[in-house]
Design a protein around this motif. Structure first.
Motif, PDB file in Angstrom:
ATOM      1  N   ALA A  31       0.832  -1.201   0.000  1.00  0.00           N
ATOM      2  CA  ALA A  31       0.000   0.000   0.000  1.00  0.00           C
ATOM      3  C   ALA A  31       0.868   1.254   0.000  1.00  0.00           C
ATOM      4  N   HIS A  32       0.252   2.371  -0.371  1.00  0.00           N
ATOM      5  CA  HIS A  32       0.926   3.673  -0.362  1.00  0.00           C
ATOM      6  C   HIS A  32       0.821   4.283   1.035  1.00  0.00           C
ATOM      7  N   LEU A  33       1.378   3.622   2.023  1.00  0.00           N
ATOM      8  CA  LEU A  33       1.336   4.162   3.379  1.00  0.00           C
ATOM      9  C   LEU A  33       2.706   4.059   4.020  1.00  0.00           C
ATOM     10  N   SER A  34       2.927   4.903   4.970  1.00  0.00           N
ATOM     11  CA  SER A  34       4.209   4.930   5.671  1.00  0.00           C
ATOM     12  C   SER A  34       4.245   3.827   6.728  1.00  0.00           C
ATOM     13  N   VAL A  35       5.366   3.120   6.788  1.00  0.00           N
ATOM     14  CA  VAL A  35       5.571   2.073   7.796  1.00  0.00           C
ATOM     15  C   VAL A  35       6.905   2.382   8.487  1.00  0.00           C
ATOM     16  N   PRO A  36       6.889   3.314   9.446  1.00  0.00           N
ATOM     17  CA  PRO A  36       8.137   3.764  10.062  1.00  0.00           C
ATOM     18  C   PRO A  36       8.935   2.658  10.747  1.00  0.00           C
ATOM     19  N   GLY A  37       8.281   1.587  11.161  1.00  0.00           N
ATOM     20  CA  GLY A  37       9.008   0.477  11.774  1.00  0.00           C
ATOM     21  C   GLY A  37       9.920  -0.257  10.796  1.00  0.00           C
ATOM     22  N   LEU A  38       9.630  -0.132   9.500  1.00  0.00           N
ATOM     23  CA  LEU A  38      10.453  -0.774   8.471  1.00  0.00           C
ATOM     24  C   LEU A  38      11.265   0.224   7.661  1.00  0.00           C
ATOM     25  N   ASP A  39      10.748   1.456   7.524  1.00  0.00           N
ATOM     26  CA  ASP A  39      11.448   2.496   6.765  1.00  0.00           C
ATOM     27  C   ASP A  39      11.149   3.844   7.405  1.00  0.00           C
ATOM     28  N   ALA A  40      12.094   4.321   8.195  1.00  0.00           N
ATOM     29  CA  ALA A  40      11.905   5.564   8.948  1.00  0.00           C
ATOM     30  C   ALA A  40      11.904   6.809   8.063  1.00  0.00           C
ATOM     31  N   SER A  41      12.236   6.661   6.781  1.00  0.00           N
ATOM     32  CA  SER A  41      12.294   7.822   5.889  1.00  0.00           C
ATOM     33  C   SER A  41      10.922   8.401   5.579  1.00  0.00           C
ATOM     34  N   GLY A  42       9.865   7.631   5.803  1.00  0.00           N
ATOM     35  CA  GLY A  42       8.529   8.093   5.481  1.00  0.00           C
ATOM     36  C   GLY A  42       8.099   7.801   4.056  1.00  0.00           C
ATOM     37  N   VAL A  43       8.990   7.205   3.264  1.00  0.00           N
ATOM     38  CA  VAL A  43       8.635   6.817   1.892  1.00  0.00           C
ATOM     39  C   VAL A  43       7.525   5.767   1.967  1.00  0.00           C
ATOM     40  N   PRO A  44       6.513   5.882   1.120  1.00  0.00           N
ATOM     41  CA  PRO A  44       5.440   4.876   1.144  1.00  0.00           C
ATOM     42  C   PRO A  44       5.985   3.459   0.941  1.00  0.00           C
ATOM     43  N   ALA A  45       5.361   2.497   1.596  1.00  0.00           N
ATOM     44  CA  ALA A  45       5.807   1.098   1.516  1.00  0.00           C
ATOM     45  C   ALA A  45       5.884   0.617   0.071  1.00  0.00           C
ATOM     46  N   SER A  46       4.992   1.107  -0.777  1.00  0.00           N
ATOM     47  CA  SER A  46       4.959   0.676  -2.178  1.00  0.00           C
ATOM     48  C   SER A  46       6.185   1.123  -2.966  1.00  0.00           C
ATOM     49  N   LEU A  47       6.977   2.052  -2.419  1.00  0.00           N
ATOM     50  CA  LEU A  47       8.161   2.588  -3.092  1.00  0.00           C
ATOM     51  C   LEU A  47       9.445   2.311  -2.320  1.00  0.00           C
ATOM     52  N   SER A  48       9.356   1.562  -1.246  1.00  0.00           N
ATOM     53  CA  SER A  48      10.436   1.442  -0.272  1.00  0.00           C
ATOM     54  C   SER A  48      11.305   0.193  -0.445  1.00  0.00           C
ATOM     55  N   GLY A  49      12.588   0.421  -0.685  1.00  0.00           N
ATOM     56  CA  GLY A  49      13.542  -0.681  -0.736  1.00  0.00           C
ATOM     57  C   GLY A  49      13.604  -1.461   0.566  1.00  0.00           C
ATOM     58  N   PRO A  50      13.661  -0.784   1.727  1.00  0.00           N
ATOM     59  CA  PRO A  50      13.698  -1.526   2.983  1.00  0.00           C
ATOM     60  C   PRO A  50      12.466  -2.412   3.209  1.00  0.00           C
ATOM     61  N   VAL A  51      11.295  -1.967   2.780  1.00  0.00           N
ATOM     62  CA  VAL A  51      10.083  -2.780   2.947  1.00  0.00           C
ATOM     63  C   VAL A  51      10.144  -4.006   2.043  1.00  0.00           C
ATOM     64  N   VAL A  52      10.544  -3.815   0.782  1.00  0.00           N
ATOM     65  CA  VAL A  52      10.673  -4.945  -0.141  1.00  0.00           C
ATOM     66  C   VAL A  52      11.746  -5.906   0.360  1.00  0.00           C
ATOM     67  N   SER A  53      12.855  -5.372   0.840  1.00  0.00           N
ATOM     68  CA  SER A  53      13.924  -6.210   1.380  1.00  0.00           C
ATOM     69  C   SER A  53      13.449  -7.022   2.579  1.00  0.00           C
ATOM     70  N   TYR A  54      12.664  -6.411   3.450  1.00  0.00           N
ATOM     71  CA  TYR A  54      12.113  -7.125   4.602  1.00  0.00           C
ATOM     72  C   TYR A  54      11.269  -8.315   4.144  1.00  0.00           C
ATOM     73  N   LEU A  55      10.415  -8.073   3.158  1.00  0.00           N
ATOM     74  CA  LEU A  55       9.572  -9.161   2.648  1.00  0.00           C
ATOM     75  C   LEU A  55      10.419 -10.281   2.047  1.00  0.00           C
ATOM     76  N   ARG A  56      11.387  -9.907   1.223  1.00  0.00           N
ATOM     77  CA  ARG A  56      12.181 -10.905   0.505  1.00  0.00           C
ATOM     78  C   ARG A  56      13.195 -11.614   1.415  1.00  0.00           C
ATOM     79  N   THR A  57      13.903 -10.843   2.222  1.00  0.00           N
ATOM     80  CA  THR A  57      15.000 -11.402   3.021  1.00  0.00           C
ATOM     81  C   THR A  57      14.530 -11.935   4.372  1.00  0.00           C
ATOM     82  N   ASP A  58      13.915 -11.066   5.155  1.00  0.00           N
ATOM     83  CA  ASP A  58      13.534 -11.456   6.512  1.00  0.00           C
ATOM     84  C   ASP A  58      12.369 -12.442   6.548  1.00  0.00           C
TER      85      ASP A  58
END
Length: 87
Positions: free
Chosen positions: A5-32
């Motif tokens: 979704a286009h929402l901020s997930v500060p626990g995964l990406d503190a930059s405020g970039v929406p989860a749909s655009l966030s490398g750290p969020v995608v990395s969490y899904l793929r790696t963790d």
């Protein structure tokens, strides 16, 4: 398949970039979480991404590792812009 979704997930990406655009969020899904399926964005044509043009948001999503951009306003234009910019 997971849709980000286009929402901020500060626990995964503190930059405020929406989860749909966030490398750290995608990395969490793929790696963790070990997710090996397709990751798609929420609809790009719904105007929910403040501060980014649709072109910029589409490119950011692809660079973050998203597999599919959902509902771009101009699919051919987004593809051509992303290819030119990334190449």
């Amino acid at each position: 398949m997971i849709m980000l979704a286009h929402l901020s997930v500060p626990g995964l990406d503190a930059s405020g970039v929406p989860a749909s655009l966030s490398g750290p969020v995608v990395s969490y899904l793929r790696t963790d979480m070990g997710f090996k399926g397709i990751i798609i964005t929420d609809a790009m044509n719904m105007g929910a991404i403040a501060g980014f043009s649709e072109e910029q948001a589409s490119l950011m999503a692809l660079q973050a590792g998203v597999d599919l951009i959902l509902h771009p306003s101009d699919p051919i234009g987004r593809r051509n812009t992303s290819i030119r910019t990334a190449g």
